[in-house]
Write an enzyme that holds these catalytic residues in place. Structure first.
Site, PDB file in Angstrom:
ATOM      1  N   SER A 215       0.849  -1.197   0.000  1.00  0.00           N
ATOM      2  CA  SER A 215       0.000   0.000   0.000  1.00  0.00           C
ATOM      3  C   SER A 215       0.877   1.237   0.000  1.00  0.00           C
ATOM      4  O   SER A 215       2.010   1.203   0.475  1.00  0.00           O
ATOM      5  CB  SER A 215      -0.861   0.036   1.259  1.00  0.00           C
ATOM      6  OG  SER A 215      -0.067   0.374   2.380  1.00  0.00           O
ATOM      7  N   ASP A 216       0.361   2.336  -0.542  1.00  0.00           N
ATOM      8  CA  ASP A 216       1.026   3.594  -0.253  1.00  0.00           C
ATOM      9  C   ASP A 216       0.849   3.815   1.249  1.00  0.00           C
ATOM     10  O   ASP A 216      -0.034   3.219   1.884  1.00  0.00           O
ATOM     11  CB  ASP A 216       0.445   4.748  -1.070  1.00  0.00           C
ATOM     12  CG  ASP A 216       1.418   5.945  -1.087  1.00  0.00           C
ATOM     13  OD1 ASP A 216       2.360   5.957  -0.265  1.00  0.00           O
ATOM     14  OD2 ASP A 216       1.234   6.865  -1.909  1.00  0.00           O
ATOM     15  N   TRP A 217       1.724   4.649   1.790  1.00  0.00           N
ATOM     16  CA  TRP A 217       1.777   4.799   3.247  1.00  0.00           C
ATOM     17  C   TRP A 217       0.485   5.439   3.782  1.00  0.00           C
ATOM     18  O   TRP A 217       0.249   6.623   3.614  1.00  0.00           O
ATOM     19  CB  TRP A 217       3.013   5.612   3.615  1.00  0.00           C
ATOM     20  CG  TRP A 217       4.241   4.796   3.897  1.00  0.00           C
ATOM     21  CD1 TRP A 217       5.049   4.913   4.992  1.00  0.00           C
ATOM     22  CD2 TRP A 217       4.823   3.731   3.106  1.00  0.00           C
ATOM     23  NE1 TRP A 217       6.071   3.982   4.929  1.00  0.00           N
ATOM     24  CE2 TRP A 217       5.962   3.248   3.795  1.00  0.00           C
ATOM     25  CE3 TRP A 217       4.488   3.113   1.908  1.00  0.00           C
ATOM     26  CZ2 TRP A 217       6.757   2.211   3.312  1.00  0.00           C
ATOM     27  CZ3 TRP A 217       5.282   2.078   1.416  1.00  0.00           C
ATOM     28  CH2 TRP A 217       6.394   1.648   2.122  1.00  0.00           C
ATOM     29  N   GLY A 218      -0.342   4.604   4.371  1.00  0.00           N
ATOM     30  CA  GLY A 218      -1.611   5.112   4.913  1.00  0.00           C
ATOM     31  C   GLY A 218      -2.762   5.015   3.924  1.00  0.00           C
ATOM     32  O   GLY A 218      -3.816   5.605   4.149  1.00  0.00           O
ATOM     33  N   ALA A 219      -2.577   4.263   2.845  1.00  0.00           N
ATOM     34  CA  ALA A 219      -3.634   4.187   1.820  1.00  0.00           C
ATOM     35  C   ALA A 219      -4.755   3.217   2.186  1.00  0.00           C
ATOM     36  O   ALA A 219      -5.828   3.268   1.598  1.00  0.00           O
ATOM     37  CB  ALA A 219      -3.042   3.783   0.471  1.00  0.00           C
TER      38      ALA A 219
END
Ligand code: BGC
Length: 717
Positions: A215-219
Site C-alpha cells: 500500500s502507499d503509506w496510509g492508503a
C-alpha cells in the site's frame, strides 16, 4: 505460519520495515525514487535521511529519452541500497503528468505512456539487477495531489487502458518489479487499495504480475477489503487492530483463509528473495559523476538565438544573476526529498569553467548594472516549490524572477535564462525578450556542474520535452476538469491527454512535446519501413550536418486515419537517442511494437490492432516531422458479435449480418410485410440506428423473439 503470523506479516512493523515472523525476517523499504532516503534511526524528522546520491528527479531523467541512462541510474541506486541495507526502493513513480499543475510532476516522467513505460522499465531492470526490489507507484491514476487521499479519478475505460494503465502494463510485463504500490486515491469510485479489478484481475490475471502489492503509506482504509482485493502488504505498521480484523474475518468465514495465506506467502517470497547483507559501499565520486551525466542529458535547450550559447571560456565576460545560481533548487518536496552526498552549484561550476570572467549578483539594481557591463548575462530563475501533497496554483514564475528577467534583458540583448522547476512554467511572452532559454528542471545534486557543462558546450544538449509547454494554462486539455470537486475529478479530455489534445485541436503551444535544440543540426534522409509480425521496423539515415558531435532523439509517431474509433492525430510509438559525430550519418533503426499500435476496444474488452493504412511520422519533435510514410498493417480479428440490440446499420455493415438481413428484407418486401415501407436505401438510412429487436414492436412485423434468435444465430455462425 499460523493465522496470527499470517496477518502480522501482511503489515509493517514500523515506518520502513516489514514484520518478522517465525523464520521470516523483516526487510527495509524506503524512498525513492531518485535517491535512497534511509531515515536516520530515531530522527523525529520524517524527511531526514542518511546522505546518498541525489540523482536527477524524473522530470529531468525523463527528458533524456534514454533508457540506457535510466538503467545505469537504477544500477547505481541498487548499489546504494545494498550499501545501506535497503531491500526495496520505493520507485519509480510513473503516473502520467495529466496537468502541468501536478504537485508531483517532478517525480513523474512524462505525459506520454510509452516514453514513461520504456524509461521506467529500464530503471527497474537496472535496480533489480543488483538484487534490490522496485516499487512501481502509484497504481493507479494518481495524477494529482489535490484531495489525493480520497479523490476519485473518474476515467473512461479506453483512456484508462490506453494511457493511465499502459505504462504500468509495460513495466510489469517487461521488467517484473518486485512490488507495485497502490495509490491513495479512488479509481472510478473505488479505493485503489481495495480495487479487486485493478489489483487482481488486471495486474495479476491479465498482466501476470507475480510480486507483492504494497500500500502507499496510509492508503489502506479497510484491511480486510484490501486483502480481499489483492493487497499483500499494508504500510506503515504495526497495525494490531487490522491484524485482528483479518484474523476475525477468516475465523468468521467472511474472508477465505486462502486469500490471507496467499498475501502472506507473497510477502514471504519477497523477503526470501531479498538480500539481507549490506555491501561494502559504493563509489560516491562515480555516482556523483553519473548524476552529473544524467543531469546534463536531461537539460533541454529551448531557445538559442544568434548562437548565444555555448558560452566561451575566454574573451567574454559573463554576468551570473539570481540566487538560484548560488543556492540551487535541485529536488522537490515530500517523500522523495533526501540528503545528498554533496551539492554542486552553477555559480561555482561556471566560475571554474571561465576563471576571472564570471561576475555574480543575486538581484536588484546591482544585478542589472552587472548585466549591462558584461558581454553576456545568464539569469537563473525558477519556481519556488513543488511538493508532494499540494498541486501548484499557477504556471507563472514568481513576479520577482520575471522582473529580474525583464530588466536584465533590457540591459543586455545577449541574455540567457536558465530555469529551475519541477514542472513546466509559462515562457510566453517573456522569452521573446531573451536570446537563450535553457530548461534546467530539478537536476539533482550535480545539477550545478551539469548546467555549466551545457552552457559552455562541454555537453551538447540533447534533452527533449517529455511534456508540452502550453501557451496558457487555459489551453491545456485537462483545464476544465481539474482538480475536480466533491470527491471526484472527471478525466473529461479522455484519450486526448497532453500533446494528443493540443494536436487534435490544432492548437498553438509554446514548445511542443519532444522538442529540444542542439548546438549542431541534423538532417533526416528517406525512411523505409518493413511490416513484421511483431511490429514495424523503421530505418532512416540521420546526418549530423553541424560543426560538433551531438545526439539526436529520433521520434516516431503513428496515426490511423481511417480508424473506426476516435484516435489522437499523433501518438509516440518509438524513439531513440542516437549519438552522431559531426559530419557523420547514422542509420537509425526504430521498432514499433505491434502491441503498441492497438487501441482498447470497449465492446470486446480487449486490445485490437486495426487492419489498414497506418501513417508514420518521424521527426525531431511532435511538431517537427522530417519524414513520413504510410504502411498497411494486417489487423486483428475483431468482429463484434451481432445481437438483437445491434442496429440495422450494424447488421448491414457486417458482411454476414448483411447477407442474413437482406434475405429477410427481400422476403418482407415480396410478401408486402414491411408495414407498407419500401426497403429502399432511404428507408434503410432512416432505420439504420434502429436496434433490430425493436422491429418486433411494429404492427405486422414478421420479427418475433424466435425469428430474431434465429437470425442472431445465423449471423454469428
Ligand atoms: C508517498 C509515496 C512514498 C510513501 C513513503 C507516500 O506519502 O505517496 O510515494 O513512497 O509516502 O514515504
Amino acid at each position: 505460519m499460523d493465522l496470527h503470523d499470517q496477518a502480522a506479516i501482511t503489515s509493517g512493523s514500523d515506518f520502513w520495515s516489514s514484520t518478522a515472523a517465525g523464520d521470516v525476517p523483516a526487510i527495509t523499504l524506503t524512498d525513492g525514487p531518485h535517491g535512497v532516503r534511509l531515515q536516520v534511526a530515531g530522527a523525529g524528522d520524517l524527511l531526514a535521511g542518511r546522505p546518498a546520491t541525489c540523482f536527477p528527479p524524473a522530470v529531468a531523467s525523463g527528458s533524456t529519452w534514454d533508457p540506457e541512462l535510466l538503467r545505469r541510474m537504477g544500477e547505481a541506486l541498487g548499489d546504494e541500497c545494498r550499501a545501506m541495507g535497503v531491500q526495496v526502493l520505493l520507485g519509480p513513480g510513473i503516473n502520467l503528468k495529466r496537468t502541468p499543475l501536478g504537485g508531483r510532476n517532478f517525480e513523474y516522467f512524462s505525459e506520454d505512456p510509452l516514453l514513461t513505460g520504456v524509461l521506467a522499465a529500464a530503471w527497474v531492470q537496472g535496480l533489480q539487477s543488483r538484487g534490490v526490489g522496485a516499487s512501481l507507484k502509484h497504481f493507479a491514476v494518481n495524477s494529482q495531489e489535490t484531495d489525493r487521499m480520497r479523490i476519485s479519478a473518474d476515467v473512461d475505460e479506453r483512456s484508462l487502458r490506453e494511457l493511465y494503465l499502459r505504462a504500468f502494463q509495460r513495466v510489469v510485463t517487461t521488467a517484473q518489479p518486485w512490488t507495485v504500490m497502490c495509490a491513495y486515491n479512488r479509481v472510478n469510485g473505488v479505493y485503489a487499495s481495495q480495487h479487486h479489478w485493478l489489483l487482481t484481475e488486471v495486474l495479476r490475471d491479465e498482466w501476470g504480475f507475480r510480486g507483492v502489492v504494497v500500500s502507499d503509506w496510509g492508503a489502506v482504509v479497510d484491511r480486510v477489503e484490501a486483502v480481499r482485493a489483492g493487497l499483500d502488504l499494508t504500510m506503515p505498521g504495526p497495525d494490531p487492530a487490522g491484524d485482528q480484523a483479518l484474523v476475525e474475518a477468516v475465523t468468521g468465514g467472511r474472508l477465505p483463509a486462502g486469500t490471507l495465506a496467499l498475501a502472506a506467502s507473497r510477502v514471504h517470497d519477497l523477503v526470501a528473495k531479498s538480500t539481507p547483507d549490506t555491501s561494502d559501499g559504493y563509489d560516491q565520486a562515480a555516482h556523483h559523476a553519473l548524476a552529473r551525466e544524467i543531469a546534463g542529458r536531461g537539460i533541454v535547450l529551448l531557445k538559442n538565438e544568434g548562437a548565444v550559447l555555448p558560452l566561451r571560456t575566454e574573451g567574454q565576460t559573463i554576468a551570473v544573476l539570481g540566487e538560484l545560481a548560488r543556492t540551487p533548487r535541485y529536488q522537490g518536496g515530500g517523500s522523495s526529498q533526501m540528503t545528498p552526498t554533496r551539492l554542486d552549484d552553477a555559480l561555482t561550476a561556471m566560475s571554474e569553467a571561465a576563471p576571472g570572467r564570471v561576475g555574480f549578483a543575486a538581484g536588484g539594481d546591482e544585478a542589472v548594472r552587472l548585466a549591462g557591463s558584461s558581454d553576456i548575462a545568464v539569469v537563473f530563475a525558477g519556481t519556488e516549490q513543488e511538493t508532494e501533497g499540494a498541486d501548484r496554483e499557477s504556471l507563472d514564475l514568481p513576479a520577482a524572477h520575471l522582473e529580474l528577467i525583464r530588466r536584465v534583458a533590457a540591459a543586455n540583448p545577449r541574455t540567457v535564462v536558465v530555469l529551475s522547476n519541477g514542472a513546466v512554467v509559462t515562457t510566453k511572452p517573456w522569452d521573446a525578450d531573451v536570446a537563450g532559454l535553457v530548461e534546467g528542471w530539478l537536476l539533482g545534486q550535480a545539477g550545478g556542474s551539469a548546467v555549466a557543462d551545457v552552457l559552455f558546450g562541454r555537453v551538447n544538449p540533447s534533452g527533449r520535452l517529455a511534456e508540452t509547454i502550453p501557451l496558457r494554462l487555459a489551453d491545456h486539455p485537462s483545464y476544465l476538469d481539474f482538480p475536480g470537486e466533491a470527491g471526484h475529478v472527471r478525466y473529461g479530455e479522455g484519450i486526448h491527454l497532453g500533446y494528443r489534445g493540443f494536436d487534435a485541436r490544432g492548437q498553438e503551444v509554446a514548445y511542443p512535446f519532444g522538442f529540444g535544440l542542439s548546438y549542431t543540426t541534423f538532417s533526416y534522409g528517406e525512411a523505409g519501413a518493413v511490416v513484421r509480425e511483431d511490429g514495424i521496423e523503421l530505418r532512416l539515415p540521420v546526418t549530423n550536418t553541424g560543426p560538433v558531435d551531438g545526439r539526436e532523439v529520433v521520434q516516431a509517431y503513428v496515426s490511423v486515419p481511417s480508424s473506426r474509433v476516435r484516435r489522437a492525430p499523433r501518438e509516440l510509438k518509438a524513439f531513440a537517442s542516437v549519438p552522431i559525430a559531426a559530419g557523420e550519418t547514422a542509420e537509425v533503426v526504430l521498432l514499433i511494437e505491434r502491441g503498441d499500435l492497438a487501441y482498447w476496444d470497449v465492446r470486446l474488452s480487449r486490445w485490437v490492432v486495426e487492419g489498414g493504412p497506418h501513417r508514420i511520422e518521424i521527426g525531431a519533435s511532435s511538431r517537427d516531422i522530417r519524414a513520413s510514410l504510410t504502411v498497411d498493417v494486417p489487423g486483428d480479428e475483431a468482429r463484434v458479435p451481432l445481437t438483437a440490440d445491434s442496429t440495422i446499420g450494424e447488421w448491414l455493415t457486417d458482411p454476414r449480418g448483411a447477407e442474413v438481413l437482406t434475405e429477410v428484407f427481400t422476403a418482407m418486401a415480396e410478401g408486402g410485410l414491411a408495414g407498407g415501407l419500401p426497403m429502399d436505401s432511404s428507408t434503410l438510412q432512416m432505420l439504420g440506428s434502429f436496434p433490430l429487436g425493436r422491429m418486433a414492436m411494429f404492427p405486422g412485423s414478421p420479427f418475433t423473439a424466435e425469428t430474431l434468435a434465429g437470425l442472431v444465430k445465423r449471423a454469428n455462425t
